[in-house]
Design a protein around this motif. Structure first.
Motif, PDB file in Angstrom:
ATOM      1  N   PRO A 279       0.814  -1.230   0.000  1.00 21.80           N
ATOM      2  CA  PRO A 279       0.000   0.000   0.000  1.00 21.80           C
ATOM      3  C   PRO A 279       0.840   1.270   0.000  1.00 21.80           C
ATOM      4  CG  PRO A 279      -0.884  -1.569   1.584  1.00 21.80           C
ATOM      5  CD  PRO A 279       0.445  -2.106   1.140  1.00 21.80           C
ATOM      6  N   VAL A 280       2.017   1.236   0.630  1.00 23.29           N
ATOM      7  CA  VAL A 280       2.886   2.427   0.667  1.00 23.29           C
ATOM      8  C   VAL A 280       3.408   2.738  -0.724  1.00 23.29           C
ATOM      9  CG1 VAL A 280       4.867   3.496   1.753  1.00 23.29           C
ATOM     10  CG2 VAL A 280       3.615   1.768   2.966  1.00 23.29           C
ATOM     11  N   ILE A 281       3.880   1.705  -1.414  1.00 22.43           N
ATOM     12  CA  ILE A 281       4.381   1.890  -2.779  1.00 22.43           C
ATOM     13  C   ILE A 281       3.267   2.413  -3.677  1.00 22.43           C
ATOM     14  CG2 ILE A 281       5.335   0.695  -4.796  1.00 22.43           C
ATOM     15  CD1 ILE A 281       6.628  -1.282  -2.785  1.00 22.43           C
ATOM     16  N   ASN A 282       2.070   1.848  -3.524  1.00 17.33           N
ATOM     17  CA  ASN A 282       0.932   2.301  -4.325  1.00 17.33           C
ATOM     18  C   ASN A 282       0.572   3.747  -4.024  1.00 17.33           C
ATOM     19  OD1 ASN A 282       0.837  -0.267  -5.382  1.00 17.33           O
ATOM     20  ND2 ASN A 282      -0.883  -0.946  -4.133  1.00 17.33           N
ATOM     21  N   MET A 283       0.663   4.129  -2.754  1.00 20.60           N
ATOM     22  CA  MET A 283       0.405   5.520  -2.374  1.00 20.60           C
ATOM     23  C   MET A 283       1.437   6.458  -2.987  1.00 20.60           C
ATOM     24  SD  MET A 283      -0.785   5.441   1.622  1.00 20.60           S
ATOM     25  CE  MET A 283      -0.868   7.235   1.721  1.00 20.60           C
ATOM     26  N   ALA A 284       2.690   6.020  -3.012  1.00 22.34           N
ATOM     27  CA  ALA A 284       3.758   6.838  -3.596  1.00 22.34           C
ATOM     28  C   ALA A 284       3.525   7.041  -5.098  1.00 22.34           C
ATOM     29  CB  ALA A 284       5.112   6.189  -3.352  1.00 22.34           C
ATOM     30  N   LEU A 285       3.136   5.959  -5.785  1.00 15.85           N
ATOM     31  CA  LEU A 285       2.862   6.053  -7.227  1.00 15.85           C
ATOM     32  C   LEU A 285       1.670   6.960  -7.498  1.00 15.85           C
ATOM     33  CD1 LEU A 285       3.370   2.297  -8.236  1.00 15.85           C
ATOM     34  CD2 LEU A 285       4.889   4.218  -8.753  1.00 15.85           C
ATOM     35  N   SER A 286       0.625   6.817  -6.681  1.00 11.16           N
ATOM     36  CA  SER A 286      -0.560   7.659  -6.873  1.00 11.16           C
ATOM     37  C   SER A 286      -0.245   9.122  -6.560  1.00 11.16           C
ATOM     38  CB  SER A 286      -1.719   7.159  -5.999  1.00 11.16           C
ATOM     39  OG  SER A 286      -1.430   7.302  -4.624  1.00 11.16           O
ATOM     40  N   ALA A 287       0.669   9.356  -5.605  1.00 11.83           N
ATOM     41  CA  ALA A 287       1.070  10.726  -5.276  1.00 11.83           C
ATOM     42  C   ALA A 287       1.795  11.382  -6.445  1.00 11.83           C
ATOM     43  CB  ALA A 287       1.958  10.733  -4.037  1.00 11.83           C
ATOM     44  N   VAL A 288       2.594  10.600  -7.164  1.00 14.71           N
ATOM     45  CA  VAL A 288       3.283  11.114  -8.363  1.00 14.71           C
ATOM     46  C   VAL A 288       2.255  11.546  -9.407  1.00 14.71           C
ATOM     47  CG1 VAL A 288       4.800  10.498 -10.294  1.00 14.71           C
ATOM     48  CG2 VAL A 288       5.368   9.765  -7.967  1.00 14.71           C
ATOM     49  N   VAL A 289       1.232  10.702  -9.603  1.00  9.62           N
ATOM     50  CA  VAL A 289       0.154  11.034 -10.546  1.00  9.62           C
ATOM     51  C   VAL A 289      -0.540  12.328 -10.119  1.00  9.62           C
ATOM     52  CG1 VAL A 289      -2.089  10.288 -11.461  1.00  9.62           C
ATOM     53  CG2 VAL A 289      -0.222   8.636 -11.227  1.00  9.62           C
ATOM     54  N   LYS A 290      -0.797  12.444  -8.835  1.00 14.00           N
ATOM     55  CA  LYS A 290      -1.466  13.644  -8.295  1.00 14.00           C
ATOM     56  C   LYS A 290      -0.634  14.896  -8.548  1.00 14.00           C
ATOM     57  CE  LYS A 290      -2.671  15.696  -3.817  1.00 14.00           C
ATOM     58  NZ  LYS A 290      -4.105  16.013  -3.840  1.00 14.00           N
ATOM     59  N   VAL A 291       0.665  14.808  -8.291  1.00 17.31           N
ATOM     60  CA  VAL A 291       1.537  15.971  -8.483  1.00 17.31           C
ATOM     61  C   VAL A 291       1.538  16.414  -9.945  1.00 17.31           C
ATOM     62  CG1 VAL A 291       3.944  16.724  -8.469  1.00 17.31           C
ATOM     63  CG2 VAL A 291       3.023  15.508  -6.500  1.00 17.31           C
ATOM     64  N   ILE A 292       1.673  15.448 -10.855  1.00 22.66           N
ATOM     65  CA  ILE A 292       1.700  15.769 -12.292  1.00 22.66           C
ATOM     66  C   ILE A 292       0.385  16.407 -12.728  1.00 22.66           C
ATOM     67  CG2 ILE A 292       1.816  14.776 -14.614  1.00 22.66           C
ATOM     68  CD1 ILE A 292       3.715  12.642 -13.436  1.00 22.66           C
ATOM     69  N   MET A 293      -0.737  15.795 -12.299  1.00 22.27           N
ATOM     70  CA  MET A 293      -2.045  16.320 -12.689  1.00 22.27           C
ATOM     71  C   MET A 293      -2.318  17.681 -12.059  1.00 22.27           C
ATOM     72  SD  MET A 293      -4.574  12.993 -12.806  1.00 22.27           S
ATOM     73  CE  MET A 293      -5.935  14.013 -13.373  1.00 22.27           C
TER      74      MET A 293
ATOM     75  N   TRP B   4      -9.686  17.365  -9.169  1.00 24.64           N
ATOM     76  CA  TRP B   4      -9.647  16.152 -10.001  1.00 24.64           C
ATOM     77  C   TRP B   4      -8.330  15.395  -9.794  1.00 24.64           C
ATOM     78  CZ3 TRP B   4     -13.662  13.858 -11.575  1.00 24.64           C
ATOM     79  CH2 TRP B   4     -14.800  14.556 -12.005  1.00 24.64           C
ATOM     80  N   ALA B   5      -7.253  16.110  -9.545  1.00 20.81           N
ATOM     81  CA  ALA B   5      -5.966  15.456  -9.273  1.00 20.81           C
ATOM     82  C   ALA B   5      -6.036  14.656  -7.981  1.00 20.81           C
ATOM     83  CB  ALA B   5      -4.852  16.499  -9.193  1.00 20.81           C
ATOM     84  N   THR B   6      -6.733  15.190  -6.973  1.00 19.42           N
ATOM     85  CA  THR B   6      -6.904  14.472  -5.701  1.00 19.42           C
ATOM     86  C   THR B   6      -7.749  13.219  -5.900  1.00 19.42           C
ATOM     87  OG1 THR B   6      -6.744  16.550  -4.477  1.00 19.42           O
ATOM     88  CG2 THR B   6      -7.714  14.679  -3.319  1.00 19.42           C
ATOM     89  N   VAL B   7      -8.813  13.336  -6.721  1.00 21.20           N
ATOM     90  CA  VAL B   7      -9.645  12.162  -7.035  1.00 21.20           C
ATOM     91  C   VAL B   7      -8.810  11.105  -7.740  1.00 21.20           C
ATOM     92  CG1 VAL B   7     -11.596  11.342  -8.425  1.00 21.20           C
ATOM     93  CG2 VAL B   7     -11.802  13.453  -7.094  1.00 21.20           C
ATOM     94  N   ALA B   8      -7.969  11.541  -8.672  1.00 16.43           N
ATOM     95  CA  ALA B   8      -7.097  10.602  -9.380  1.00 16.43           C
ATOM     96  C   ALA B   8      -6.127   9.916  -8.420  1.00 16.43           C
ATOM     97  CB  ALA B   8      -6.320  11.336 -10.473  1.00 16.43           C
ATOM     98  N   ASP B   9      -5.640  10.673  -7.447  1.00 12.05           N
ATOM     99  CA  ASP B   9      -4.754  10.116  -6.418  1.00 12.05           C
ATOM    100  C   ASP B   9      -5.437   8.953  -5.704  1.00 12.05           C
ATOM    101  OD1 ASP B   9      -2.842   9.735  -4.435  1.00 12.05           O
ATOM    102  OD2 ASP B   9      -3.549  11.402  -3.222  1.00 12.05           O
ATOM    103  N   PHE B  10      -6.667   9.179  -5.226  1.00 13.86           N
ATOM    104  CA  PHE B  10      -7.431   8.109  -4.559  1.00 13.86           C
ATOM    105  C   PHE B  10      -7.678   6.938  -5.507  1.00 13.86           C
ATOM    106  CE2 PHE B  10      -9.620  11.649  -1.900  1.00 13.86           C
ATOM    107  CZ  PHE B  10      -8.539  11.688  -1.052  1.00 13.86           C
ATOM    108  N   GLY B  11      -8.029   7.262  -6.763  1.00 15.39           N
ATOM    109  CA  GLY B  11      -8.389   6.230  -7.732  1.00 15.39           C
ATOM    110  C   GLY B  11      -7.235   5.319  -8.090  1.00 15.39           C
TER     111      GLY B  11
END
Length: 533
Positions: A392-406, A423-430
């Protein structure tokens, strides 16, 4: 001595979480009125240090201990479970004492080296030192009881901890205010110590209350080779570290938002004042509502960890699947109608709670995140129970990268602005939810039940129509937004519950596991033909 059932434990933690939130909200209001902006600023310079200690000790360590204890209990190794608790307690007491002294004597160093800019915050930082010890020690007790799947001690200790913390914060701040704001802020900070001590005393009470039962189980168990102390400590660290990192990531991501979103809003054409205002609507108004709506799913995840760990230790894949499916069904039953209801009433809710309709857009977009965050929390609990705490930590880190870019790209678009950040925050959760779902499927074979999900969506759609009709009718009749909003929410909740029961979205065993009233309520609903066995 009886452990709480999986759903009953989640319900107990949910009730405690709601009570703690209410007490915390009252505290924020009273403390803000007492200290004012400057005093709160001094307090907030010290408080993140306490939050850091809390994020490590109240997340990673209890989860790690609960996993190992649940494994031991599944194998009827009660002596081993108690040994895990005693070793962890000794280590954490020593480390808690160490960090207490480091913070107390290091407060001046933080000021001298300008890590904290205002020298008046010294007293508030030093006053937090006792809390570090108590918070660290009580995490061992919480982990032990959670591993035994006894959630009541944790729930009661959380309530007493928050209650005494708030009382002592307000009292000391009030008493010390005549001596200066820096001392009043220190008084508020000091409240964390007595609060944590109260939580620890509650846990000690439960431990001594159940000690004869623990002792009997240890005396009557078969001889089992015990794990070495080094092995136990190593496993606790290995399991706890990823969970603690995940908890620390939340304020880190929030800090990244602080750096990116206002700056990119200025690029989109907003002034500094407008960017700050929009950022406040998103992070200070919309995000807390999403977190509030997912209290139950967070409790489900906490209750799921030892339940899955027990089943995994016994090699019972069917039980793991069943508990995962139950948790996900309950999660969908809460998050899907919450997301639809909050999305439809976003602006009225904003006006009712915050006195402004301007946060409505951010709330409407972030409401989608309620469902996604629920999925993420439940799947995190499953993966942690399986011992895969790093995933879950690795997945959170990857989703955080997506959030930052978006956030960087979308927020700077004039047509989107703060909506891009939402929408970037929603993408982070998704992204985090989807990655977790992939690994849960890989290890357990579980995937979302389409039939159950469709039932929740159908009931929520009917609820949505009723919510809009009820709000419009009440507004035309009363002309008061608060009355109309509360009435629409109440009508929507009633309709959703009724329709969901009629389409068979709830099972009798789910209702029966509610504390005290479960069996009677299930029997009544069956008699009324709203529930089938």
């Amino acid at each position: 001595m009886s452990k709480d059932t999986f759903l009953k434990g989640a319900f107990i933690l949910t009730v405690a979480g709601i009570i703690v939130k209410i007490i915390g909200s009252v505290n924020r209001i009273l403390l803000s009125r007492l200290l004012g902006g400057e005093g709160i600023g001094l307090y907030q310079m010290a408080y993140p240090i306490y939050l850091l200690a809390l994020s490590v000790s109240s997340a990673g360590i209890p989860v790690a201990i609960s996993i190992i204890v649940a494994e031991k209990i599944a194998l009827s190794d009660y002596r081993g479970a108690n040994r895990v608790f005693r070793i962890s307690l000794g280590v954490l007491a020593a480390t808690g004492l160490l960090f207490t002294f480091l913070l107390y004597f290091g407060a001046g160093w933080l000021i001298d080296h300008h890590f904290v800019r205002d020298p008046r915050a010294y007293y508030a930082i030093a006053a937090l030192a006792p809390a570090i010890f108590f918070v660290t020690v009580l995490s061992s007790y919480r982990g032990y009881f959670q591993g035994l799947q006894m959630m009541t001690p944790t729930a009661v200790s959380q309530i007493f901890e928050q209650l005494l913390r708030v009382i002592t914060m307000i009292a000391f701040a009030y008493i010390l205010l005549p001596h200066g704001l820096e001392f009043a802020a220190a008084g508020a900070s000091f409240g964390a110590g007595p609060g944590a001590a109260a939580g620890l005393l509650v846990l000690l009470y439960f431990y001594w209350k159940h000690k004869p039962g623990f002792k009997h189980q240890m005396e009557t168990q078969p001889q089992i080779i015990q794990e070495t102390s080094v092995s136990i400590i190593s496993r606790i660290v290995k399991l706890a570290l990823p969970v603690s990192l995940a908890n620390i990531m939340l304020p880190v991501v929030a800090s990244i938002d602080l750096l990116i979103v206002p700056a990119r809003l200025e690029v989109a054409g907003y002034s500094v004042e407008q960017a700050t205002e929009l950022f406040g609507y998103l992070t200070g108004m919309a995000v807390p509502l999403v977190n509030l709506a997912t209290i139950l799913t967070a409790s489900l995840a906490a209750s799921l960890v030892p339940a899955v760990s027990e089943a995994f230790t016994l090699g019972n894949k069917q039980l793991i699947y069943q508990r995962t499916a139950t948790a996900m069904r309950i999660s969908n039953m809460i998050t899907i109608p919450s997301f639809i209801g909050m999305g439809l009433l976003a602006t009225p809710i904003s006006l009712m709670l915050y006195g402004t309709p301007n946060a409505g857009t951010s709330i409407a977009i972030l409401s989608i995140g309620i469902f996604l965050l629920g999925v993420h929390q439940v799947t995190t609990g499953v993966l942690q129970g399986l011992g895969h705490t790093a995933i879950p930590v690795i997945n959170m880190a990857l989703s955080a990268v997506v959030k930052v870019i978006m956030s960087w790209l979308l927020t700077a678009m004039p047509a989107l602005g703060i909506m891009g950040a939402a929408w970037a925050t929603v993408a982070d959760f998704g992204v985090a939810a989807l990655l977790n779902m992939f690994f849960v499927y890989r290890y357990t074979g579980f995937s979302l039940d389409i039939k159950d999900t469709v039932k929740a969506i159908a009931a929520s759609a009917v609820m949505g129509a009723v919510v809009l009709l009820a709000y419009d009718a009440l507004m035309s009749y009363t002309l008061r937004n608060t009355v109309a909003t509360i009435g629409a929410i109440a009508a929507g909740g009633t309709v959703f519950g009724t329709v969901f029961l009629l389409v068979g979205g709830v099972q009798a065993r789910d209702i029966e596991q509610l504390p005290r009233i479960g069996e009677q309520l299930a029997a009544l609903l069956i008699k009324l033909r709203l529930l089938r066995r």
